[in-house]
Design a protein around this motif. Sequence first.
Motif, PDB file in Angstrom:
ATOM      1  N   LYS A  33       0.823  -1.213   0.000  1.00 53.46           N
ATOM      2  CA  LYS A  33       0.000   0.000   0.000  1.00 53.46           C
ATOM      3  C   LYS A  33       0.855   1.259   0.000  1.00 53.46           C
ATOM      4  CE  LYS A  33      -3.835  -2.257   0.120  1.00 53.46           C
ATOM      5  NZ  LYS A  33      -4.628  -2.362  -1.087  1.00 53.46           N
ATOM      6  N   VAL A  34       0.323   2.278  -0.656  1.00 47.48           N
ATOM      7  CA  VAL A  34       0.957   3.590  -0.715  1.00 47.48           C
ATOM      8  C   VAL A  34      -0.126   4.615  -0.407  1.00 47.48           C
ATOM      9  CG1 VAL A  34       2.083   5.281  -2.223  1.00 47.48           C
ATOM     10  CG2 VAL A  34       2.602   2.845  -2.487  1.00 47.48           C
ATOM     11  N   LEU A  35       0.154   5.528   0.497  1.00 42.69           N
ATOM     12  CA  LEU A  35      -0.788   6.599   0.797  1.00 42.69           C
ATOM     13  C   LEU A  35      -0.707   7.630  -0.328  1.00 42.69           C
ATOM     14  CD1 LEU A  35      -2.803   7.910   2.769  1.00 42.69           C
ATOM     15  CD2 LEU A  35      -0.848   9.103   3.766  1.00 42.69           C
ATOM     16  N   VAL A  36      -1.837   7.889  -0.976  1.00 40.40           N
ATOM     17  CA  VAL A  36      -1.890   8.871  -2.058  1.00 40.40           C
ATOM     18  C   VAL A  36      -2.755  10.028  -1.583  1.00 40.40           C
ATOM     19  CG1 VAL A  36      -2.447   9.298  -4.473  1.00 40.40           C
ATOM     20  CG2 VAL A  36      -1.686   7.021  -3.766  1.00 40.40           C
ATOM     21  N   THR A  37      -2.193  11.225  -1.603  1.00 39.15           N
ATOM     22  CA  THR A  37      -2.913  12.423  -1.195  1.00 39.15           C
ATOM     23  C   THR A  37      -3.192  13.256  -2.435  1.00 39.15           C
ATOM     24  OG1 THR A  37      -1.774  12.404   0.926  1.00 39.15           O
ATOM     25  CG2 THR A  37      -2.867  14.457   0.300  1.00 39.15           C
ATOM     26  N   PHE A  38      -4.473  13.391  -2.770  1.00 37.29           N
ATOM     27  CA  PHE A  38      -4.892  14.218  -3.894  1.00 37.29           C
ATOM     28  C   PHE A  38      -5.307  15.572  -3.342  1.00 37.29           C
ATOM     29  CE2 PHE A  38      -5.670   9.889  -5.391  1.00 37.29           C
ATOM     30  CZ  PHE A  38      -5.141   9.929  -6.669  1.00 37.29           C
ATOM     31  N   LYS A  39      -4.658  16.635  -3.816  1.00 32.58           N
ATOM     32  CA  LYS A  39      -4.980  17.981  -3.342  1.00 32.58           C
ATOM     33  C   LYS A  39      -5.623  18.773  -4.475  1.00 32.58           C
ATOM     34  CE  LYS A  39      -1.647  18.534   0.305  1.00 32.58           C
ATOM     35  NZ  LYS A  39      -0.962  19.534   1.073  1.00 32.58           N
ATOM     36  N   THR A  40      -6.810  19.291  -4.204  1.00 31.57           N
ATOM     37  CA  THR A  40      -7.474  20.201  -5.132  1.00 31.57           C
ATOM     38  C   THR A  40      -7.459  21.586  -4.503  1.00 31.57           C
ATOM     39  OG1 THR A  40      -9.699  19.923  -4.218  1.00 31.57           O
ATOM     40  CG2 THR A  40      -9.001  18.309  -5.873  1.00 31.57           C
ATOM     41  N   ALA A  41      -8.009  22.566  -5.200  1.00 28.77           N
ATOM     42  CA  ALA A  41      -8.064  23.918  -4.645  1.00 28.77           C
ATOM     43  C   ALA A  41      -8.958  23.967  -3.411  1.00 28.77           C
ATOM     44  CB  ALA A  41      -8.574  24.894  -5.697  1.00 28.77           C
ATOM     45  N   GLU A  42      -9.971  23.079  -3.349  1.00 28.12           N
ATOM     46  CA  GLU A  42     -10.931  23.108  -2.251  1.00 28.12           C
ATOM     47  C   GLU A  42     -10.743  22.012  -1.209  1.00 28.12           C
ATOM     48  OE1 GLU A  42     -12.245  22.601  -5.564  1.00 28.12           O
ATOM     49  OE2 GLU A  42     -12.178  24.755  -5.933  1.00 28.12           O
ATOM     50  N   ASP A  43     -10.245  20.850  -1.614  1.00 31.87           N
ATOM     51  CA  ASP A  43     -10.227  19.683  -0.729  1.00 31.87           C
ATOM     52  C   ASP A  43      -8.913  18.922  -0.808  1.00 31.87           C
ATOM     53  OD1 ASP A  43     -12.947  19.668   0.355  1.00 31.87           O
ATOM     54  OD2 ASP A  43     -13.590  19.238  -1.697  1.00 31.87           O
ATOM     55  N   THR A  44      -8.751  18.043   0.163  1.00 34.19           N
ATOM     56  CA  THR A  44      -7.647  17.084   0.175  1.00 34.19           C
ATOM     57  C   THR A  44      -8.245  15.708   0.433  1.00 34.19           C
ATOM     58  OG1 THR A  44      -6.083  18.721   1.005  1.00 34.19           O
ATOM     59  CG2 THR A  44      -5.503  16.418   1.321  1.00 34.19           C
ATOM     60  N   PHE A  45      -7.851  14.749  -0.384  1.00 32.38           N
ATOM     61  CA  PHE A  45      -8.345  13.370  -0.248  1.00 32.38           C
ATOM     62  C   PHE A  45      -7.158  12.445  -0.044  1.00 32.38           C
ATOM     63  CE2 PHE A  45     -11.109  15.678  -3.223  1.00 32.38           C
ATOM     64  CZ  PHE A  45     -12.317  15.616  -2.551  1.00 32.38           C
ATOM     65  N   GLU A  46      -7.168  11.684   1.051  1.00 34.78           N
ATOM     66  CA  GLU A  46      -6.111  10.718   1.325  1.00 34.78           C
ATOM     67  C   GLU A  46      -6.693   9.320   1.208  1.00 34.78           C
ATOM     68  OE1 GLU A  46      -4.412  11.606   5.146  1.00 34.78           O
ATOM     69  OE2 GLU A  46      -3.070  13.091   4.272  1.00 34.78           O
ATOM     70  N   VAL A  47      -6.099   8.520   0.332  1.00 39.15           N
ATOM     71  CA  VAL A  47      -6.565   7.148   0.113  1.00 39.15           C
ATOM     72  C   VAL A  47      -5.363   6.223  -0.016  1.00 39.15           C
ATOM     73  CG1 VAL A  47      -8.760   7.799  -0.965  1.00 39.15           C
ATOM     74  CG2 VAL A  47      -6.731   7.538  -2.383  1.00 39.15           C
ATOM     75  N   GLN A  48      -5.599   4.947   0.192  1.00 46.88           N
ATOM     76  CA  GLN A  48      -4.556   3.933   0.041  1.00 46.88           C
ATOM     77  C   GLN A  48      -4.594   3.386  -1.380  1.00 46.88           C
ATOM     78  OE1 GLN A  48      -2.265   2.574   2.306  1.00 46.88           O
ATOM     79  NE2 GLN A  48      -2.803   4.264   3.658  1.00 46.88           N
ATOM     80  N   GLY A  49      -3.478   3.511  -2.083  1.00 48.20           N
ATOM     81  CA  GLY A  49      -3.333   2.881  -3.383  1.00 48.20           C
ATOM     82  C   GLY A  49      -2.489   1.636  -3.232  1.00 48.20           C
ATOM     83  N   THR A  50      -2.462   0.831  -4.255  1.00 50.27           N
ATOM     84  CA  THR A  50      -1.682  -0.401  -4.254  1.00 50.27           C
ATOM     85  C   THR A  50      -0.573  -0.284  -5.291  1.00 50.27           C
ATOM     86  OG1 THR A  50      -3.656  -1.648  -3.640  1.00 50.27           O
ATOM     87  CG2 THR A  50      -1.812  -2.917  -4.525  1.00 50.27           C
ATOM     88  N   ILE A  51       0.599  -0.768  -4.938  1.00 48.99           N
ATOM     89  CA  ILE A  51       1.711  -0.770  -5.885  1.00 48.99           C
ATOM     90  C   ILE A  51       1.256  -1.475  -7.165  1.00 48.99           C
ATOM     91  CG2 ILE A  51       4.026  -1.702  -6.321  1.00 48.99           C
ATOM     92  CD1 ILE A  51       4.613  -1.192  -3.345  1.00 48.99           C
ATOM     93  N   GLY A  52       1.512  -0.830  -8.307  1.00 48.91           N
ATOM     94  CA  GLY A  52       1.090  -1.366  -9.597  1.00 48.91           C
ATOM     95  C   GLY A  52      -0.138  -0.683 -10.161  1.00 48.91           C
ATOM     96  N   GLU A  53      -0.861   0.051  -9.317  1.00 50.34           N
ATOM     97  CA  GLU A  53      -2.025   0.803  -9.795  1.00 50.34           C
ATOM     98  C   GLU A  53      -1.579   2.145 -10.359  1.00 50.34           C
ATOM     99  OE1 GLU A  53      -6.022   0.075  -7.264  1.00 50.34           O
ATOM    100  OE2 GLU A  53      -4.432   1.088  -6.151  1.00 50.34           O
ATOM    101  N   SER A  54      -2.334   2.646 -11.329  1.00 52.66           N
ATOM    102  CA  SER A  54      -2.101   4.012 -11.791  1.00 52.66           C
ATOM    103  C   SER A  54      -2.865   4.962 -10.874  1.00 52.66           C
ATOM    104  CB  SER A  54      -2.590   4.180 -13.235  1.00 52.66           C
ATOM    105  OG  SER A  54      -4.006   4.148 -13.282  1.00 52.66           O
ATOM    106  N   LEU A  55      -2.528   6.240 -10.942  1.00 52.32           N
ATOM    107  CA  LEU A  55      -3.277   7.220 -10.143  1.00 52.32           C
ATOM    108  C   LEU A  55      -4.747   7.228 -10.556  1.00 52.32           C
ATOM    109  CD1 LEU A  55      -0.725  10.161  -9.938  1.00 52.32           C
ATOM    110  CD2 LEU A  55      -1.263   8.458  -8.185  1.00 52.32           C
ATOM    111  N   LEU A  56      -5.014   7.022 -11.837  1.00 55.74           N
ATOM    112  CA  LEU A  56      -6.407   6.924 -12.292  1.00 55.74           C
ATOM    113  C   LEU A  56      -7.105   5.728 -11.650  1.00 55.74           C
ATOM    114  CD1 LEU A  56      -8.809   7.721 -14.062  1.00 55.74           C
ATOM    115  CD2 LEU A  56      -7.753   6.435 -15.926  1.00 55.74           C
ATOM    116  N   ASP A  57      -6.432   4.593 -11.576  1.00 53.85           N
ATOM    117  CA  ASP A  57      -6.996   3.410 -10.913  1.00 53.85           C
ATOM    118  C   ASP A  57      -7.342   3.711  -9.462  1.00 53.85           C
ATOM    119  OD1 ASP A  57      -6.651   1.832 -13.197  1.00 53.85           O
ATOM    120  OD2 ASP A  57      -4.694   1.086 -12.532  1.00 53.85           O
ATOM    121  N   VAL A  58      -6.460   4.422  -8.779  1.00 52.05           N
ATOM    122  CA  VAL A  58      -6.693   4.753  -7.374  1.00 52.05           C
ATOM    123  C   VAL A  58      -7.949   5.612  -7.241  1.00 52.05           C
ATOM    124  CG1 VAL A  58      -5.773   5.941  -5.341  1.00 52.05           C
ATOM    125  CG2 VAL A  58      -4.254   4.550  -6.760  1.00 52.05           C
TER     126      VAL A  58
END
Length: 144
Positions: A33-58
């Motif tokens: 697992k890899v913690l992926v933090t997506f930051k937008t102008a309004e929000d922040t989303f933290e989710v667990q991705g899996t090695i081998g997934e693309s950011l789109l997959d996550v």
Amino acid sequence: MLRHVYTSLLRPLVVRQRFCGYASGAKKIANDKVLVTFKTAEDTFEVQGTIGESLLDVVVNKDVPLDGFGACEGTLACCTCHVVLTEEHFDRLAKPEEEELDMLDLAPELTDQSRLGCQVILTKEDKPGVVVKVPSVTRDARSL
């Protein structure tokens, strides 16, 4: 005879499967697992991705609420999954292919660390986590 076959051939496989977390349909162990933090102008989303997934997959697999993200489903036909990576993360990636560069030319808010999320694959070097900026404006290149 059968006992010998089990102890010499099959038992090591069963032990290895249990140790790696794959026995009886178990999912991959947590160290993938890899913690992926997506930051937008309004929000922040933290989710667990899996090695081998693309950011789109996550984004898709974790139901991250990014409107219009990945409209072409990763076929390199739009630039809606445009993301801006940290310099450290960007430098670890292979150079983008020509098709990706063509789509990035159409992306708003383009920077030197821009990539398409469908082309960024999580690796063990991304552990424990990565931060990804999602531009506030998206443009679907298919409608141009």
